[in-house]
Every structure is written in C-alpha cells, then in structure tokens.
Design an enzyme around this catalytic site. Structure first.
Site, PDB file in Angstrom:
ATOM      1  N   LYS A 186       0.819  -1.208   0.000  1.00 59.43           N
ATOM      2  CA  LYS A 186       0.000   0.000   0.000  1.00 59.43           C
ATOM      3  C   LYS A 186       0.863   1.272   0.000  1.00 59.43           C
ATOM      4  O   LYS A 186       2.061   1.212   0.273  1.00 59.43           O
ATOM      5  CB  LYS A 186      -0.944  -0.014   1.204  1.00 59.43           C
ATOM      6  CG  LYS A 186      -1.937  -1.195   1.177  1.00 59.43           C
ATOM      7  CD  LYS A 186      -2.763  -1.216  -0.082  1.00 59.43           C
ATOM      8  CE  LYS A 186      -3.988  -2.108  -0.116  1.00 59.43           C
ATOM      9  NZ  LYS A 186      -3.915  -3.477   0.320  1.00 59.43           N
TER      10      LYS A 186
HETATM   11  C1  LIG Z   1      -5.238  -4.416   0.812  1.00 55.58           C
HETATM   12  C2  LIG Z   1      -6.689  -4.285   0.926  1.00 55.58           C
HETATM   13  C3  LIG Z   1      -7.411  -4.737   2.038  1.00 55.58           C
HETATM   14  C4  LIG Z   1      -6.822  -5.611   3.096  1.00 55.58           C
HETATM   15  O1  LIG Z   1      -5.722  -5.141   3.676  1.00 55.58           O
HETATM   16  P1  LIG Z   1      -4.641  -6.117   4.368  1.00 55.58           P
HETATM   17  O2  LIG Z   1      -3.864  -5.134   5.173  1.00 55.58           O
HETATM   18  O3  LIG Z   1      -3.842  -6.742   3.270  1.00 55.58           O
HETATM   19  O4  LIG Z   1      -5.370  -7.099   5.189  1.00 55.58           O
HETATM   20  C5  LIG Z   1      -8.759  -4.470   2.106  1.00 55.58           C
HETATM   21  N1  LIG Z   1      -9.394  -3.825   1.119  1.00 55.58           N
HETATM   22  C6  LIG Z   1      -8.750  -3.406   0.012  1.00 55.58           C
HETATM   23  C7  LIG Z   1      -9.499  -2.678  -1.029  1.00 55.58           C
HETATM   24  C8  LIG Z   1      -7.389  -3.638  -0.132  1.00 55.58           C
HETATM   25  O5  LIG Z   1      -6.777  -3.247  -1.244  1.00 55.58           O
END
Ligand SMILES: *Cc1c(COP(=O)(O)O)cnc(C)c1O
Length: 397
Positions: A186
């Site tokens: 992210k």
């Molecule tokens: C990455 C993501 C998540 C989950 O996040 P994690 O930290 O990997 O558990 C949830 N929703 C969206 C849209 C994502 O891109």
C-alpha cells in the site's frame, strides 16, 4: 504506490528506537519503553492528517474492516452491501462476523453504483461499504443520502486510496467509520497493519477494546483492566507502527510523486481518442496510485493487456479474470468453501450468488485496464512507459 519503494533513514531510525528500548508491544511496559509509544504516536498522526477524532491501529486492513463492522454492532445475519470489484478481504471480513456480504454492481467510477445499492437494500441491510478502488472514490454524497434515508451505517474501505480526498475531506474520514490498510504493497506501509477511523466515540471505544481482547485500557496497570465485552487480538506491534509512522509523514510527498507520474502517462494516453478514463465523482481528488481507463470493448482490452505484457509494460491489469479482485473467479465464496461449518442463515443469504449475474460490472471491468503508478520511476522511465503504452494501444485498435 507502494511506499516501500522509498524506504529511507526515517523508517530505519523509527524502528531502531523500538529495538533499543526492546518493547515491541504497543500497550504497557511503561518503565521499559524509554518514552517510545509508536502505535499511539501513529494514531495521533493519523487523526491529524486524515482529520478524524479517532484512529485505532490494528494488525491488518482486513482486521480493520472486521473491527469496524464489529464496532458498529454488525453480526449474525446482518447484510452488508459491498462492491463486486474489490479485494477478497471485503467479504472475508464480513463472513468472519457471521454477517452476509451482498455484492452489488460497480459503475464507471469502478466503485459501488448508488442506483444498484438502492435496489439491494432489504430489511436486513445494516451497512453500505464502498471500496475506494485503485486510488479513486465512490460517489459518497449519493451513498450518504441512501444511508440517511434507510438508517444505514456507511463504512469506507479506503485501503487503496489513502491520500485521496472528496469535497476537501480525506477518504476514510467521511463515513461513520473508515478503514485503511498498511500492508506491504500500500501507499503507506507498516509491513502489515491497518487502521479504523471514526468521529464516533462509541465506535472508537468499541474498536479500541475489541482489537485487544476486550481490555478497557483504563489506567496504566494491564492487570487491573476489565473486559466490558468480548474481544480478540488484532493488535499492531510497535515495530510495524514505527515503520508506518515514518511512512505517514511522507504521505503528501508520495501523493505528489504519484500525481506527477500519473499526469505524464495520462496526457500521453489522452491523445488516443478511443480511450476513456474512469469517472471521478464531482469534488473528488484521486491519490493517483493507479491510472485506470476503458477501451472500446473487452476484446481490445484483452489484446492491449497481452501487448503490455509482451512489451514489458508491467503493473497493469485487466481484472476481468483476476481471482483476487473480481466476483467472477470467487468460487470459494460462491460455493462457500469453508474449513468449518457456516450458519444456515449465511448459507441461505449467499444463495443469490449461484444465479446472479453482474452485467453492469462486467461491462466496465472487462474493458478496463488499471496501471499501478510507482514512486521509484525516473521521469525518463515514465515517459518511455507512456510511449510504449500508446504504441501498444494503437496497435490493437
Ligand atoms: C489491501 C486491501 C485490504 C486488506 O488489507 P490487508 O492489510 O492486506 O489485510 C482491504 N481492502 C482493500 C481494497 C485492499 O486493497
């Protein structure tokens, strides 16, 4: 995106602080920790930068969605409206609480279609959960109006759009609750981690306790804490929070790099009249973490995608057949492949997935290509990439 591309001494120094005191736990150990409270500091910084009263860090973005839902009292049999285009985390987090994910079409914003949301509301609906996919947002004003009219809770999943704004407000701060992911890929990464954002005191207190076994966090003595209600362990560690803290301080810098790279590629693609870009709702400003566009039909989109791959244009996806992000390949949800028994209520609630088709979503996703905008590209690399993309698209029209 992702923030790990630009790790620096800022991240290393924050982590060193934690290792030097030796306290990797975010709560307690006051005497040992030498004044370092990285999780608490990161929560304050999130509150300030994302303009919310409260931020509660948790162990992942998926946990953030579960904790947000639980904090709002969502549980057995409740229906949660979510989009067909998202990450599998969305339905996982809902299923974990024994609630029912109700999948609804997206529109040309690549996020929840408000008209389709209206059609999906039943007496069991409790939450509308837009997912701000690929750096841009749902029409939040339309969704807020629907929530008001039907007395529903609005939970934003802003995991892929941290740094974007809507009508001047950061995404994640607009709904009753907002969720962020700080996972490794992210824009702001902590390695693993997530956050629940809210202006609601009760939801915050619930999130704070629920993510740490129901502990009430009153006083400094962990042993004297009581448990007002059941909770689980969704805590973040100080090491992760330390990385996240350094990264959050760089969010504006990251967004401006993304904007610069995005703009170069978008301007190049704008010369191809057959391309249309995703719609950004009025008043929205993207985080520029992706550039998403539509081709005239799905056949051309598939061919362009193949040419991109063959010509080394990486990090661009047509999500139509993608098993992580789009309903079509989610067999494990459609057929409920679970390790343990699922309640009849949830099974019945999911029956619609056996027969329901999502033509409107297919119409947009099959023609879409979304390209990740990286932080580490040089200007020459971006320009080269833009040229290659235009060439690949033109050769398939
Ligand atoms: C990455 C993501 C998540 C989950 O996040 P994690 O930290 O990997 O558990 C949830 N929703 C969206 C849209 C994502 O891109």
């Amino acid at each position: 995106m992702p923030g790990f591309e630009l790790f620096s001494d800022l991240e290393r120094n924050e982590v060193n602080d934690v290792l030097q005191s030796g306290v990797l736990m975010r709560y307690g150990f006051d005497g040992m920790r030498n004044g370092h409270w990285k999780a608490k500091e990161l929560e304050k910084q999130l509150e300030q930068q994302l303009q919310v009263k409260h931020a509660q860090l948790v162990s992942s973005g998926t946990a953030a969605v579960s904790v947000a839902l639980a904090s709002a009292g969502v549980g057995a049999g409740d229906e949660v409206i979510m989009p067909t285009f998202t990450f599998v985390a969305s339905f996982e987090a809902i299923m974990m609480l024994g609630a029912v994910p109700v999948l609804v079409d997206i529109d040309n914003t690549l996020t929840l279609c408000p008209n389709k949301v209206k059609e999906a509301i039943t007496p069991k609906t409790k939450v509308i959960m837009p997912v701000h996919m690929c750096g841009s947002m749902a029409n939040l004003e339309a969704l807020q109006d629907i929530c008001k009219a039907h007395n529903l809770i609005l939970i934003e999943d802003s995991s892929q759009a941290t740094g974007a704004t809507y009508k001047g407000k950061p995404l994640g701060s607009i709904g009753d609750l907002g969720c962020l992911s700080l996972d490794f890929v992210k824009i702001i990464t902590a390695g693993e981690g997530g956050a629940v954002l809210t202006n609601n005191e009760d939801y915050y207190r619930h999130a704070d306790h629920y993510s740490d076994h129901g502990h009430d966090h009153v006083g400094n003595d962990r042993g004297a804490e009581t448990h007002p209600f059941l909770g689980y362990n969704f805590r973040i560690s100080e090491l992760h929070a330390a990385v996240g803290l350094a990264q959050l301080k760089r969010l504006d810098e990251f967004v401006s790099i993304q904007k610069k790279n995005y703009t170069i590629i978008r301007e190049a693609l704008s010369e191809v009249s057959e391309i249309t870009f995703r719609t950004v709702p009025e008043g929205g400003v993207e985080s520029y973490s992706f550039l998403s566009f539509f081709l005239p039909d799905s056949e051309i989109a598939t061919k362009v995608s193949q040419t991109f791959n063959a010509n080394g244009v990486d990090a661009c996806w047509n999500y139509y057949n993608n098993s992580w992000h789009y309903i079509r390949e989610w067999q494990h949800l459609k057929n409920i492949k679970s390790l343990y028994p699922i309640s009849e209520e949830v099974k019945n609630g999911l029956n619609y997935l056996q027969s329901k088709t999502f033509e409107q979503s297919d119409h947009y996703i099959s023609r879409n290509i979304s390209c990740l905008i990286k932080l580490s590209w040089t200007e020459a690399e971006v320009e080269q990439r833009a040229l290659k993309m235009v060439e690949a698209i033109k050769s398939n029209l």
